[in-house]
Design a protein around this motif. Structure first.
Motif, PDB file in Angstrom:
ATOM      1  N   LEU A   1       0.815  -1.220   0.000  1.00 21.06           N
ATOM      2  CA  LEU A   1       0.000   0.000   0.000  1.00 21.06           C
ATOM      3  C   LEU A   1       0.846   1.265   0.000  1.00 21.06           C
ATOM      4  CD1 LEU A   1      -2.908  -0.893   2.471  1.00 21.06           C
ATOM      5  CD2 LEU A   1      -3.000  -0.765  -0.019  1.00 21.06           C
ATOM      6  N   ASP A   2       2.064   1.168   0.485  1.00 13.71           N
ATOM      7  CA  ASP A   2       2.939   2.330   0.546  1.00 13.71           C
ATOM      8  C   ASP A   2       3.859   2.443  -0.664  1.00 13.71           C
ATOM      9  OD1 ASP A   2       1.910   3.150   2.997  1.00 13.71           O
ATOM     10  OD2 ASP A   2       3.276   1.844   4.104  1.00 13.71           O
ATOM     11  N   GLN A   3       3.756   1.504  -1.588  1.00 11.62           N
ATOM     12  CA  GLN A   3       4.592   1.516  -2.786  1.00 11.62           C
ATOM     13  C   GLN A   3       4.249   2.736  -3.642  1.00 11.62           C
ATOM     14  OE1 GLN A   3       4.113  -1.970  -5.157  1.00 11.62           O
ATOM     15  NE2 GLN A   3       5.452  -1.248  -6.772  1.00 11.62           N
ATOM     16  N   ILE A   4       5.266   3.471  -4.057  1.00 11.56           N
ATOM     17  CA  ILE A   4       5.072   4.648  -4.913  1.00 11.56           C
ATOM     18  C   ILE A   4       4.789   4.150  -6.328  1.00 11.56           C
ATOM     19  CG2 ILE A   4       6.123   6.740  -5.850  1.00 11.56           C
ATOM     20  CD1 ILE A   4       5.565   6.863  -2.836  1.00 11.56           C
ATOM     21  N   ILE A   5       3.672   4.625  -6.906  1.00  8.22           N
ATOM     22  CA  ILE A   5       3.297   4.157  -8.241  1.00  8.22           C
ATOM     23  C   ILE A   5       3.616   5.180  -9.324  1.00  8.22           C
ATOM     24  CG2 ILE A   5       1.610   2.426  -7.549  1.00  8.22           C
ATOM     25  CD1 ILE A   5      -0.580   4.496  -7.837  1.00  8.22           C
ATOM     26  N   PHE A   6       3.569   6.467  -9.007  1.00 11.98           N
ATOM     27  CA  PHE A   6       4.007   7.521  -9.915  1.00 11.98           C
ATOM     28  C   PHE A   6       4.173   8.792  -9.112  1.00 11.98           C
ATOM     29  CE2 PHE A   6      -0.610   7.543 -10.156  1.00 11.98           C
ATOM     30  CZ  PHE A   6      -0.944   8.867 -10.033  1.00 11.98           C
ATOM     31  N   ASP A   7       5.060   9.657  -9.605  1.00 11.68           N
ATOM     32  CA  ASP A   7       5.414  10.887  -8.899  1.00 11.68           C
ATOM     33  C   ASP A   7       5.596  10.580  -7.420  1.00 11.68           C
ATOM     34  OD1 ASP A   7       5.318  12.248 -11.296  1.00 11.68           O
ATOM     35  OD2 ASP A   7       3.250  12.913 -11.031  1.00 11.68           O
TER      36      ASP A   7
ATOM     37  N   LEU B   1      -3.696   6.662  -3.741  1.00 13.59           N
ATOM     38  CA  LEU B   1      -4.657   6.496  -4.835  1.00 13.59           C
ATOM     39  C   LEU B   1      -6.006   6.016  -4.304  1.00 13.59           C
ATOM     40  CD1 LEU B   1      -5.215   6.495  -7.894  1.00 13.59           C
ATOM     41  CD2 LEU B   1      -4.403   4.141  -7.933  1.00 13.59           C
ATOM     42  N   LEU B   2      -5.975   5.059  -3.398  1.00 11.33           N
ATOM     43  CA  LEU B   2      -7.220   4.558  -2.817  1.00 11.33           C
ATOM     44  C   LEU B   2      -7.933   5.647  -2.014  1.00 11.33           C
ATOM     45  CD1 LEU B   2      -6.105   1.006  -1.645  1.00 11.33           C
ATOM     46  CD2 LEU B   2      -7.438   1.601  -3.676  1.00 11.33           C
ATOM     47  N   LYS B   3      -7.174   6.456  -1.272  1.00  9.96           N
ATOM     48  CA  LYS B   3      -7.771   7.566  -0.520  1.00  9.96           C
ATOM     49  C   LYS B   3      -8.405   8.571  -1.469  1.00  9.96           C
ATOM     50  CE  LYS B   3      -4.567   7.384   3.360  1.00  9.96           C
ATOM     51  NZ  LYS B   3      -3.393   8.034   3.973  1.00  9.96           N
ATOM     52  N   GLU B   4      -7.724   8.828  -2.591  1.00 16.38           N
ATOM     53  CA  GLU B   4      -8.243   9.780  -3.566  1.00 16.38           C
ATOM     54  C   GLU B   4      -9.547   9.274  -4.185  1.00 16.38           C
ATOM     55  OE1 GLU B   4      -6.807  11.819  -7.724  1.00 16.38           O
ATOM     56  OE2 GLU B   4      -5.286  11.322  -6.234  1.00 16.38           O
ATOM     57  N   ILE B   5      -9.605   7.996  -4.503  1.00 14.28           N
ATOM     58  CA  ILE B   5     -10.827   7.411  -5.056  1.00 14.28           C
ATOM     59  C   ILE B   5     -11.970   7.587  -4.068  1.00 14.28           C
ATOM     60  CG2 ILE B   5     -11.957   5.238  -5.698  1.00 14.28           C
ATOM     61  CD1 ILE B   5      -9.182   4.358  -6.814  1.00 14.28           C
TER      62      ILE B   5
ATOM     63  N   GLN C   1     -12.463   4.832 -13.955  1.00 14.26           N
ATOM     64  CA  GLN C   1     -11.086   4.815 -14.453  1.00 14.26           C
ATOM     65  C   GLN C   1     -10.087   4.769 -13.305  1.00 14.26           C
ATOM     66  OE1 GLN C   1     -10.579   4.126 -17.600  1.00 14.26           O
ATOM     67  NE2 GLN C   1     -12.804   4.204 -17.735  1.00 14.26           N
ATOM     68  N   LEU C   2     -10.359   5.506 -12.230  1.00 15.52           N
ATOM     69  CA  LEU C   2      -9.466   5.448 -11.069  1.00 15.52           C
ATOM     70  C   LEU C   2      -9.472   4.060 -10.439  1.00 15.52           C
ATOM     71  CD1 LEU C   2     -10.178   8.878  -9.351  1.00 15.52           C
ATOM     72  CD2 LEU C   2      -8.037   8.146 -10.414  1.00 15.52           C
ATOM     73  N   ILE C   3     -10.638   3.437 -10.383  1.00 15.42           N
ATOM     74  CA  ILE C   3     -10.741   2.089  -9.821  1.00 15.42           C
ATOM     75  C   ILE C   3      -9.996   1.092 -10.698  1.00 15.42           C
ATOM     76  CG2 ILE C   3     -12.372   0.213  -9.338  1.00 15.42           C
ATOM     77  CD1 ILE C   3     -14.339   2.503  -8.435  1.00 15.42           C
ATOM     78  N   LYS C   4     -10.124   1.224 -12.017  1.00 17.83           N
ATOM     79  CA  LYS C   4      -9.386   0.343 -12.927  1.00 17.83           C
ATOM     80  C   LYS C   4      -7.886   0.526 -12.747  1.00 17.83           C
ATOM     81  CE  LYS C   4     -12.931   0.060 -16.490  1.00 17.83           C
ATOM     82  NZ  LYS C   4     -13.323   0.469 -17.860  1.00 17.83           N
ATOM     83  N   MET C   5      -7.458   1.788 -12.583  1.00 15.02           N
ATOM     84  CA  MET C   5      -6.046   2.054 -12.386  1.00 15.02           C
ATOM     85  C   MET C   5      -5.562   1.396 -11.083  1.00 15.02           C
ATOM     86  SD  MET C   5      -3.960   5.639 -12.663  1.00 15.02           S
ATOM     87  CE  MET C   5      -4.694   6.451 -11.273  1.00 15.02           C
TER      88      MET C   5
END
Length: 125
Positions: A4-10, A17-21, A69-73
């Motif tokens: 969960l703490d792995q950096i995926i971009f920037d 990402l999950l919090k943003e969704i 799209q965020l969920i797919k990502m």
């Protein structure tokens, strides 16, 4: 490192990402509720409703597509993370899946560009 703490971009992690969704979903729900509340008094006739309701529908549809799209990502990142941990390589997406992602991104881009024009034109394309 926790997946969960792995950096995926920037500087975004999978957890971010999950919090943003989740945050986007709650925020959009509030925005749609407020929009409907603000537009209700403006609907004094059937003609008003035929103009305003399609605008609300369009806004909701775009919101749902963006969330999808965020969920797919997030699902892709999770698959990549799991695949990398299990096999050591990151090649988990097929060419077909890559094409689907590109098409989805293009569709979202077109919808986002179309939204301001729809609002300016009173919902008419």
């Amino acid at each position: 490192m926790d997946a969960l703490d792995q950096i995926i971009f920037d500087d975004k992690s999978f957890s971010d990402l999950l919090k943003e969704i989740h945050g986007n979903s709650k925020k959009k729900s509030k925005q749609i509720g407020q929009l409907i509340t603000e537009l209700k008094p403006m609907m004094t006739s059937i003609g008003d409703a035929t103009v305003i309701v399609p605008l609300i529908k369009e806004y909701m549809d775009i919101s749902v597509k963006n969330d999808d799209q965020l969920i797919k990502m997030a699902a892709i990142v999770q698959r990549l993370s799991t695949g990398t941990a299990n096999s050591g390589d990151g090649g988990l997406l097929t060419e077909s899946e890559m094409q689907q992602l590109q098409e989805a991104a293009d569709e979202i881009s077109k919808e986002v560009e179309k939204t301001p024009k729809l609002l300016e034109n009173g919902g008419k394309q």
